[in-house]
Design a protein around this motif. Structure first.
Motif, PDB file in Angstrom:
ATOM      1  N   SER A   1       0.469  15.829  11.462  1.00  0.00           N
ATOM      2  CA  SER A   1      -0.420  14.909  10.380  1.00  0.00           C
ATOM      3  C   SER A   1       0.039  13.560  10.203  1.00  0.00           C
ATOM      4  N   ALA A   2       1.376  13.524  10.042  1.00  0.00           N
ATOM      5  CA  ALA A   2       2.050  12.056   9.756  1.00  0.00           C
ATOM      6  C   ALA A   2       1.790  10.978  10.824  1.00  0.00           C
ATOM      7  N   GLY A   3       1.789  11.522  12.151  1.00  0.00           N
ATOM      8  CA  GLY A   3       1.707  10.523  13.519  1.00  0.00           C
ATOM      9  C   GLY A   3       0.090  10.143  13.353  1.00  0.00           C
ATOM     10  N   ILE A   4      -0.606  10.846  13.019  1.00  0.00           N
ATOM     11  CA  ILE A   4      -2.297  10.365  12.725  1.00  0.00           C
ATOM     12  C   ILE A   4      -2.304   9.122  11.813  1.00  0.00           C
ATOM     13  N   TYR A   5      -1.788   9.322  10.807  1.00  0.00           N
ATOM     14  CA  TYR A   5      -1.822   8.494   9.556  1.00  0.00           C
ATOM     15  C   TYR A   5      -1.215   6.996  10.076  1.00  0.00           C
ATOM     16  N   ILE A   6       0.006   7.250  10.703  1.00  0.00           N
ATOM     17  CA  ILE A   6       0.915   6.226  11.118  1.00  0.00           C
ATOM     18  C   ILE A   6       0.219   5.437  12.183  1.00  0.00           C
ATOM     19  N   GLN A   7      -0.103   6.181  13.245  1.00  0.00           N
ATOM     20  CA  GLN A   7      -0.946   5.410  14.183  1.00  0.00           C
ATOM     21  C   GLN A   7      -2.314   4.535  13.646  1.00  0.00           C
TER      22      GLN A   7
ATOM     23  N   SER B   1       1.019  -1.255  -0.016  1.00  0.00           N
ATOM     24  CA  SER B   1      -0.091  -0.087   0.126  1.00  0.00           C
ATOM     25  C   SER B   1       0.880   1.324   0.007  1.00  0.00           C
ATOM     26  N   VAL B   2       0.183   2.333  -0.388  1.00  0.00           N
ATOM     27  CA  VAL B   2       0.793   3.610  -0.361  1.00  0.00           C
ATOM     28  C   VAL B   2       0.011   4.552   0.117  1.00  0.00           C
ATOM     29  N   GLN B   3       0.269   5.466   1.293  1.00  0.00           N
ATOM     30  CA  GLN B   3      -0.434   6.388   1.956  1.00  0.00           C
ATOM     31  C   GLN B   3       0.099   7.779   2.044  1.00  0.00           C
ATOM     32  N   GLY B   4      -0.483   8.942   1.427  1.00  0.00           N
ATOM     33  CA  GLY B   4       0.104  10.066   1.818  1.00  0.00           C
ATOM     34  C   GLY B   4      -0.074  10.593   3.353  1.00  0.00           C
ATOM     35  N   THR B   5       0.714  11.359   3.977  1.00  0.00           N
ATOM     36  CA  THR B   5       0.637  11.497   5.332  1.00  0.00           C
ATOM     37  C   THR B   5       0.471  12.998   5.651  1.00  0.00           C
ATOM     38  N   GLY B   6       0.737  13.638   4.655  1.00  0.00           N
ATOM     39  CA  GLY B   6       0.768  15.129   4.897  1.00  0.00           C
ATOM     40  C   GLY B   6       2.015  15.692   5.553  1.00  0.00           C
ATOM     41  N   MET B   7       2.238  17.025   5.736  1.00  0.00           N
ATOM     42  CA  MET B   7       3.489  17.598   6.142  1.00  0.00           C
ATOM     43  C   MET B   7       3.460  17.611   7.748  1.00  0.00           C
ATOM     44  N   GLY B   8       4.757  17.293   8.252  1.00  0.00           N
ATOM     45  CA  GLY B   8       5.005  17.581   9.681  1.00  0.00           C
ATOM     46  C   GLY B   8       4.394  16.342  10.472  1.00  0.00           C
ATOM     47  N   MET B   9       5.018  16.247  11.692  1.00  0.00           N
ATOM     48  CA  MET B   9       4.801  14.918  12.662  1.00  0.00           C
ATOM     49  C   MET B   9       3.115  14.998  13.028  1.00  0.00           C
TER      50      MET B   9
ATOM     51  N   VAL C   1      24.594  15.522  11.867  1.00  0.00           N
ATOM     52  CA  VAL C   1      23.314  15.240  11.208  1.00  0.00           C
ATOM     53  C   VAL C   1      23.377  15.624   9.725  1.00  0.00           C
ATOM     54  N   LEU C   2      22.699  14.846   9.156  1.00  0.00           N
ATOM     55  CA  LEU C   2      23.019  14.989   7.571  1.00  0.00           C
ATOM     56  C   LEU C   2      21.902  15.790   7.101  1.00  0.00           C
ATOM     57  N   ALA C   3      20.712  15.739   7.444  1.00  0.00           N
ATOM     58  CA  ALA C   3      19.571  16.484   6.475  1.00  0.00           C
ATOM     59  C   ALA C   3      18.273  16.624   7.402  1.00  0.00           C
ATOM     60  N   VAL C   4      17.470  17.553   6.950  1.00  0.00           N
ATOM     61  CA  VAL C   4      16.426  17.831   7.548  1.00  0.00           C
ATOM     62  C   VAL C   4      15.159  17.458   6.971  1.00  0.00           C
ATOM     63  N   GLU C   5      14.324  17.055   7.572  1.00  0.00           N
ATOM     64  CA  GLU C   5      12.746  16.464   7.024  1.00  0.00           C
ATOM     65  C   GLU C   5      11.940  16.887   8.220  1.00  0.00           C
ATOM     66  N   MET C   6      10.656  16.406   8.077  1.00  0.00           N
ATOM     67  CA  MET C   6       9.426  16.845   8.981  1.00  0.00           C
ATOM     68  C   MET C   6       8.656  15.797   9.489  1.00  0.00           C
ATOM     69  N   GLU C   7       9.086  14.447   9.375  1.00  0.00           N
ATOM     70  CA  GLU C   7       8.123  13.385  10.000  1.00  0.00           C
ATOM     71  C   GLU C   7       8.892  12.104  10.471  1.00  0.00           C
ATOM     72  N   ALA C   8      10.159  11.965  10.456  1.00  0.00           N
ATOM     73  CA  ALA C   8      10.681  10.493  10.701  1.00  0.00           C
ATOM     74  C   ALA C   8      10.768  10.235  12.295  1.00  0.00           C
ATOM     75  N   ALA C   9      11.008  11.390  13.183  1.00  0.00           N
ATOM     76  CA  ALA C   9      11.018  11.067  14.693  1.00  0.00           C
ATOM     77  C   ALA C   9       9.625  10.459  15.166  1.00  0.00           C
ATOM     78  N   ALA C  10       8.545  10.924  14.465  1.00  0.00           N
ATOM     79  CA  ALA C  10       7.188  10.724  14.937  1.00  0.00           C
ATOM     80  C   ALA C  10       7.060   9.143  14.264  1.00  0.00           C
ATOM     81  N   LEU C  11       7.414   8.829  13.220  1.00  0.00           N
ATOM     82  CA  LEU C  11       7.607   7.396  12.583  1.00  0.00           C
ATOM     83  C   LEU C  11       8.216   6.464  13.425  1.00  0.00           C
TER      84      LEU C  11
END
Ligand code: HPA
Length: 236
Positions: free
Chosen positions: A68-74, A58-66, A175-185
């Motif tokens: 939003s992403a945290g809701i879909y992931i959980q 499956s593939v699911q959009g999460t939106g930007m930021g923790m 630290v290599l790079a910045v994004e907005m969701e991984a820590a929540a994932l």
């Protein structure tokens, strides 16, 4: 059904790719999956299930930021029993030697978010990737000949920083790079005992101020999706 996903039970595969952009979810489904079926459109956050080389995914959009992403992931984990979650996203490079279009595998994720301070009562938790997924993704990326880096990443709550040099503190600590969701994932995967990985392509550079074109982003994004599918489905 869960609060933000309208899929019926059994409509979402155990392995899910997670782009931030719902139109990227549609692109992945149309480009890589056989017989993709849309299972979510709530809030425009598109989700699809199909198969890749005979395996359900499956593939699911999460939106930007923790938040939003945290809701879909959980909801994917608790509501649909998903057990392998791979974010496929873009990031800004903090390091001169991590170039535009390079692939970054997030081994661990720092954050400037209060998300984990709230969760852990002011103490510091270290969110990390699943080792098996990470090793498989690294091997697949090398096999394809991609420039790939493995290391710490930053999950930020702020895209437009007041101080554009503030990243340098994190850069000095590797630290290599910045994004907005991984820590929540990574935190939610640990909480529920499932596997997670964050794969990123570098779309912009905080040191050199270079940016990729939309066309370049699409090409490197496609290579990363192939790595994600091979790593996730090859280790199920
Ligand atoms: N900051 C935060 N998230 C990002 C960036 C960035 O520069 N580029 C891509 N995702």
């Amino acid at each position: 059904m869960s609060v933000h996903l309208s899929a019926q039970e059994g409509q979402i595969a155990p392995t899910v790719l997670l782009p931030g952009d719902p139109l990227r979810a549609q692109h992945i489904a149309q480009t890589f999956l056989e017989n993709p079926v849309q299972h979510n459109g709530v809030r425009g956050m598109l989700g699809f299930t199909g198969s890749y080389k005979g395996k359900a995914v499956s593939v699911q959009g999460t939106g930007m930021g923790m938040p939003s992403a945290g809701i879909y992931i959980q909801e994917l984990i608790e509501g649909y029993g998903c057990t392998t979650l791979v974010r496929v996203g873009t990031a800004g490079s903090y390091q001169a030697e991590v170039h535009l279009r390079d692939l970054v595998i997030g081994q661990a994720a720092c954050t400037d978010s209060n998300l984990n301070f709230t969760r852990f009562g002011g103490l510091s938790y270290a969110p990390i990737a699943d080792f098996g997924l990470m090793a498989a993704a690294y091997a697949r990326a090398r096999a394809h000949g991609y420039a790939v880096h493995v290391g710490n990443i930053m999950s930020s709550d702020i895209f437009y920083q007041d101080d554009p040099t503030s990243f340098q503190m994190w850069a000095r600590y590797g630290v290599l790079a910045v994004e907005m969701e991984a820590a929540a994932l990574y935190t939610l995967a640990a909480k529920f005992g499932v596997r997670a990985l964050c794969l990123l392509t570098i779309s912009d550079h905080l040191v050199t101020h270079e940016v990729t074109s939309a066309e370049e982003r699409q090409t490197t994004f496609n290579g990363m999706v192939e790595v994600a599918l091979e790593a996730a489905l090859g280790t199920e």
